[in-house]
Design a protein around this motif. Structure first.
Motif, PDB file in Angstrom:
ATOM      1  N   GLY A  76     -36.872 -30.071   9.954  1.00 16.22           N
ATOM      2  CA  GLY A  76     -36.475 -30.992  11.019  1.00 16.22           C
ATOM      3  C   GLY A  76     -37.412 -32.153  11.259  1.00 16.22           C
ATOM      4  O   GLY A  76     -36.998 -33.179  11.807  1.00 16.22           O
ATOM      5  N   TYR A  77     -38.672 -32.016  10.857  1.00 12.39           N
ATOM      6  CA  TYR A  77     -39.630 -33.108  11.060  1.00 12.39           C
ATOM      7  C   TYR A  77     -39.858 -33.929   9.789  1.00 12.39           C
ATOM      8  O   TYR A  77     -40.657 -34.868   9.792  1.00 12.39           O
ATOM      9  N   MET A  78     -39.159 -33.581   8.715  1.00 13.74           N
ATOM     10  CA  MET A  78     -39.248 -34.382   7.496  1.00 13.74           C
ATOM     11  C   MET A  78     -38.555 -35.733   7.705  1.00 13.74           C
ATOM     12  O   MET A  78     -37.626 -35.838   8.512  1.00 13.74           O
ATOM     13  N   PRO A  79     -38.991 -36.766   6.991  1.00  8.86           N
ATOM     14  CA  PRO A  79     -38.302 -38.054   7.105  1.00  8.86           C
ATOM     15  C   PRO A  79     -36.899 -37.967   6.516  1.00  8.86           C
ATOM     16  O   PRO A  79     -36.653 -37.207   5.577  1.00  8.86           O
ATOM     17  N   TRP A  80     -35.986 -38.760   7.076  1.00  7.23           N
ATOM     18  CA  TRP A  80     -34.610 -38.751   6.590  1.00  7.23           C
ATOM     19  C   TRP A  80     -34.545 -39.353   5.194  1.00  7.23           C
ATOM     20  O   TRP A  80     -35.255 -40.295   4.874  1.00  7.23           O
ATOM     21  N   GLY A  81     -33.683 -38.777   4.376  1.00  4.75           N
ATOM     22  CA  GLY A  81     -33.494 -39.270   3.023  1.00  4.75           C
ATOM     23  C   GLY A  81     -32.953 -38.163   2.135  1.00  4.75           C
ATOM     24  O   GLY A  81     -32.700 -37.032   2.590  1.00  4.75           O
ATOM     25  N   GLU A  82     -32.792 -38.475   0.875  1.00  7.76           N
ATOM     26  CA  GLU A  82     -32.234 -37.501  -0.071  1.00  7.76           C
ATOM     27  C   GLU A  82     -33.077 -36.238  -0.140  1.00  7.76           C
ATOM     28  O   GLU A  82     -32.548 -35.118  -0.221  1.00  7.76           O
ATOM     29  N   ASN A  83     -34.400 -36.386  -0.097  1.00  5.99           N
ATOM     30  CA  ASN A  83     -35.279 -35.230  -0.218  1.00  5.99           C
ATOM     31  C   ASN A  83     -35.053 -34.243   0.927  1.00  5.99           C
ATOM     32  O   ASN A  83     -34.984 -33.026   0.720  1.00  5.99           O
ATOM     33  N   ARG A  84     -34.921 -34.770   2.128  1.00  5.28           N
ATOM     34  CA  ARG A  84     -34.665 -33.897   3.282  1.00  5.28           C
ATOM     35  C   ARG A  84     -33.295 -33.224   3.170  1.00  5.28           C
ATOM     36  O   ARG A  84     -33.155 -32.032   3.485  1.00  5.28           O
ATOM     37  N   LEU A  85     -32.302 -33.958   2.749  1.00  5.87           N
ATOM     38  CA  LEU A  85     -30.963 -33.383   2.629  1.00  5.87           C
ATOM     39  C   LEU A  85     -30.939 -32.269   1.590  1.00  5.87           C
ATOM     40  O   LEU A  85     -30.340 -31.207   1.805  1.00  5.87           O
ATOM     41  N   ARG A  86     -31.611 -32.491   0.458  1.00  2.00           N
ATOM     42  CA  ARG A  86     -31.665 -31.444  -0.565  1.00  2.00           C
ATOM     43  C   ARG A  86     -32.406 -30.210  -0.053  1.00  2.00           C
ATOM     44  O   ARG A  86     -32.012 -29.073  -0.325  1.00  2.00           O
ATOM     45  N   ALA A  87     -33.505 -30.434   0.681  1.00  2.00           N
ATOM     46  CA  ALA A  87     -34.243 -29.313   1.263  1.00  2.00           C
ATOM     47  C   ALA A  87     -33.361 -28.525   2.229  1.00  2.00           C
ATOM     48  O   ALA A  87     -33.400 -27.289   2.272  1.00  2.00           O
ATOM     49  N   THR A  88     -32.550 -29.231   2.993  1.00  2.00           N
ATOM     50  CA  THR A  88     -31.651 -28.582   3.944  1.00  2.00           C
ATOM     51  C   THR A  88     -30.667 -27.670   3.230  1.00  2.00           C
ATOM     52  O   THR A  88     -30.523 -26.487   3.570  1.00  2.00           O
ATOM     53  N   PHE A  89     -29.989 -28.197   2.237  1.00  2.00           N
ATOM     54  CA  PHE A  89     -28.935 -27.430   1.581  1.00  2.00           C
ATOM     55  C   PHE A  89     -29.480 -26.355   0.639  1.00  2.00           C
ATOM     56  O   PHE A  89     -28.811 -25.350   0.383  1.00  2.00           O
ATOM     57  N   ASP A  90     -30.707 -26.546   0.133  1.00  2.00           N
ATOM     58  CA  ASP A  90     -31.290 -25.572  -0.793  1.00  2.00           C
ATOM     59  C   ASP A  90     -32.042 -24.445  -0.090  1.00  2.00           C
ATOM     60  O   ASP A  90     -32.185 -23.355  -0.655  1.00  2.00           O
ATOM     61  N   THR A  91     -32.556 -24.687   1.117  1.00  2.00           N
ATOM     62  CA  THR A  91     -33.444 -23.692   1.723  1.00  2.00           C
ATOM     63  C   THR A  91     -32.991 -23.166   3.076  1.00  2.00           C
ATOM     64  O   THR A  91     -33.459 -22.115   3.502  1.00  2.00           O
ATOM     65  N   ALA A  92     -32.116 -23.862   3.769  1.00  2.00           N
ATOM     66  CA  ALA A  92     -31.707 -23.430   5.107  1.00  2.00           C
ATOM     67  C   ALA A  92     -30.414 -22.618   5.051  1.00  2.00           C
ATOM     68  O   ALA A  92     -29.603 -22.761   4.132  1.00  2.00           O
ATOM     69  N   GLU A  93     -30.247 -21.759   6.057  1.00  2.00           N
ATOM     70  CA  GLU A  93     -28.987 -21.023   6.176  1.00  2.00           C
ATOM     71  C   GLU A  93     -27.869 -22.000   6.546  1.00  2.00           C
ATOM     72  O   GLU A  93     -28.098 -23.019   7.201  1.00  2.00           O
ATOM     73  N   LYS A  94     -26.655 -21.672   6.134  1.00  2.00           N
ATOM     74  CA  LYS A  94     -25.527 -22.565   6.402  1.00  2.00           C
ATOM     75  C   LYS A  94     -25.327 -22.807   7.900  1.00  2.00           C
ATOM     76  O   LYS A  94     -24.936 -23.905   8.300  1.00  2.00           O
ATOM     77  N   ASP A  95     -25.615 -21.782   8.719  1.00  2.00           N
ATOM     78  CA  ASP A  95     -25.416 -21.987  10.151  1.00  2.00           C
ATOM     79  C   ASP A  95     -26.514 -22.852  10.769  1.00  2.00           C
ATOM     80  O   ASP A  95     -26.456 -23.187  11.953  1.00  2.00           O
ATOM     81  N   GLU A  96     -27.528 -23.244   9.971  1.00  2.00           N
ATOM     82  CA  GLU A  96     -28.570 -24.150  10.443  1.00  2.00           C
ATOM     83  C   GLU A  96     -28.307 -25.594  10.028  1.00  2.00           C
ATOM     84  O   GLU A  96     -28.956 -26.509  10.532  1.00  2.00           O
ATOM     85  N   TRP A  97     -27.377 -25.795   9.108  1.00  2.00           N
ATOM     86  CA  TRP A  97     -27.153 -27.126   8.552  1.00  2.00           C
ATOM     87  C   TRP A  97     -26.788 -28.145   9.624  1.00  2.00           C
ATOM     88  O   TRP A  97     -27.342 -29.249   9.629  1.00  2.00           O
ATOM     89  N   PHE A  98     -25.872 -27.793  10.509  1.00  2.00           N
ATOM     90  CA  PHE A  98     -25.398 -28.777  11.480  1.00  2.00           C
ATOM     91  C   PHE A  98     -26.530 -29.257  12.377  1.00  2.00           C
ATOM     92  O   PHE A  98     -26.679 -30.456  12.638  1.00  2.00           O
ATOM     93  N   GLY A  99     -27.351 -28.316  12.852  1.00  2.00           N
ATOM     94  CA  GLY A  99     -28.467 -28.701  13.707  1.00  2.00           C
ATOM     95  C   GLY A  99     -29.507 -29.531  12.989  1.00  2.00           C
ATOM     96  O   GLY A  99     -30.154 -30.402  13.599  1.00  2.00           O
ATOM     97  N   LEU A 100     -29.694 -29.288  11.688  1.00  2.00           N
ATOM     98  CA  LEU A 100     -30.657 -30.074  10.916  1.00  2.00           C
ATOM     99  C   LEU A 100     -30.114 -31.463  10.590  1.00  2.00           C
ATOM    100  O   LEU A 100     -30.874 -32.428  10.516  1.00  2.00           O
ATOM    101  N   LEU A 101     -28.802 -31.558  10.424  1.00  2.00           N
ATOM    102  CA  LEU A 101     -28.192 -32.864  10.157  1.00  2.00           C
ATOM    103  C   LEU A 101     -28.014 -33.675  11.442  1.00  2.00           C
ATOM    104  O   LEU A 101     -28.088 -34.907  11.418  1.00  2.00           O
ATOM    105  N   PHE A 102     -27.794 -32.973  12.541  1.00  2.00           N
ATOM    106  CA  PHE A 102     -27.620 -33.624  13.846  1.00  2.00           C
ATOM    107  C   PHE A 102     -28.554 -32.943  14.850  1.00  2.00           C
ATOM    108  O   PHE A 102     -28.150 -32.015  15.552  1.00  2.00           O
TER     109      PHE A 102
END
Length: 304
Positions: free
Chosen positions: A128-154
């Motif tokens: 959540g404290y990473m800068p926005w960009g492709e790297n953060r999005l990939r980290a979200t989808f590769d390492t977070a649970e699916k039910d955490e995705w929405f909160g990390l994206l918004f």
């Protein structure tokens, strides 16, 4: 027909405007993050290409590696970019993200996390404290649970209920942005818990293969960027078993690297078991100073 198209276009524009208004509010409501890892805000204020040596990993790293004292004995600038309970996948994305603004010649990766779980309770902070960009999005989808995705994206989804908790200082900092960190990613701990005998750390062996695959990606990233990679085990009292240590050593060697097991040099650090440890896995500021000076001398004597 034309009316429907106009209504549809108006709805899309309205949603876009709402998104542009609401989305930044999540960042304003987030708690300040200046210690205990995931300190991206302060890191991004460091001068570009000013970190010659970087330390990555879990809380073991941000409690043990003290850049100022490493620099004293190595003559090299250093920075810590680590997150709580961070596994190798997150470490890979932290290194990749750091390379967007820094060009370290040496990267230390603490290897105890080879047995850390794929999923943990700290992903909201680590990502959540990473800068926005492709790297953060990939980290979200590769390492977070699916039910955490929405909160990390918004982020406003996770932090909307803080509107009555946020302090004026927090709001001011979130509006103005972070300043450069004096401790350069290190978390300063003064409490001391006396330590006794060395114990064996319990681990989940099922997590190892997942972390090994991401460690291999880290080695590839290091080669692509001409980085000297130093995998290491930090000194602590709750240690991996000889069997688990040998497994890490072998796999590190298979990738063409040497594992620096700092527990083999434990007596050289000059630790006081009564005053230098925060707990069995982490040094406090007194232990971190001793360890970091030693690591600086190691780099000066062994790394070109």
């Amino acid at each position: 027909m034309k009316k429907r198209i106009l209504c549809g276009a108006a709805a899309i524009v309205s949603l876009f405007i709402l998104f542009m208004i609401v989305w930044p509010l999540g960042g304003l409501l987030m708690p300040q993050r200046t210690s205990f890892g995931a300190n991206w805000g302060g890191f991004l204020q460091a001068e570009e290409d000013s970190c010659d040596v970087m330390f990555f990993g879990s809380s073991i790293v941000y409690c043990d590696a003290y850049p100022d004292f490493f620099t004293q004995t190595s003559g090299r600038s250093a920075y810590v970019l680590a997150g709580p309970e961070q596994n190798m996948a997150m470490t890979y994305y932290y290194i990749k993200g750091a390379l967007e603004t820094q060009s370290p010649s040496i990267v230390f990766v603490e290897m105890t996390e080879m047995y850390f779980p794929k999923k943990n309770d700290f992903q909201k902070a680590n990502i959540g404290y990473m800068p926005w960009g492709e790297n953060r999005l990939r980290a979200t989808f590769d390492t977070a649970e699916k039910d955490e995705w929405f909160g990390l994206l918004f982020p406003i989804y996770d932090y909307h209920d803080r509107w009555n908790e946020i302090t004026p200082d927090e709001l001011k900092q979130n509006l103005e942005g972070y300043t450069a960190e004096k401790c350069r990613g290190y978390t300063y701990l003064t409490d001391a818990v006396p330590q006794g005998k060395f114990t064996v750390k319990k681990v989940n062996e099922d997590e190892y293969d997942f972390n090994l695959e991401w460690f291999k990606k880290i080695t590839q990233l290091a080669r692509e960027n001409d980085i000297t990679l130093i995998p290491y085990i930090a000194p602590y009292y709750e240690r991996l078993s000889d069997e688990h240590m040998e497994q890490i050593r072998k796999d590190v060697a298979d990738e063409g690297f040497y594992l620096l097991n700092c527990n083999e040099y434990f007596d050289e650090f000059g630790f006081n078991s009564q005053t230098d440890f925060f707990d069995s896995l982490h040094t406090n500021c007194y232990g971190a100073q001793k360890f970091s000076r030693w690591m600086g001398r190691y780099v000066k004597d062994n790394v070109m």
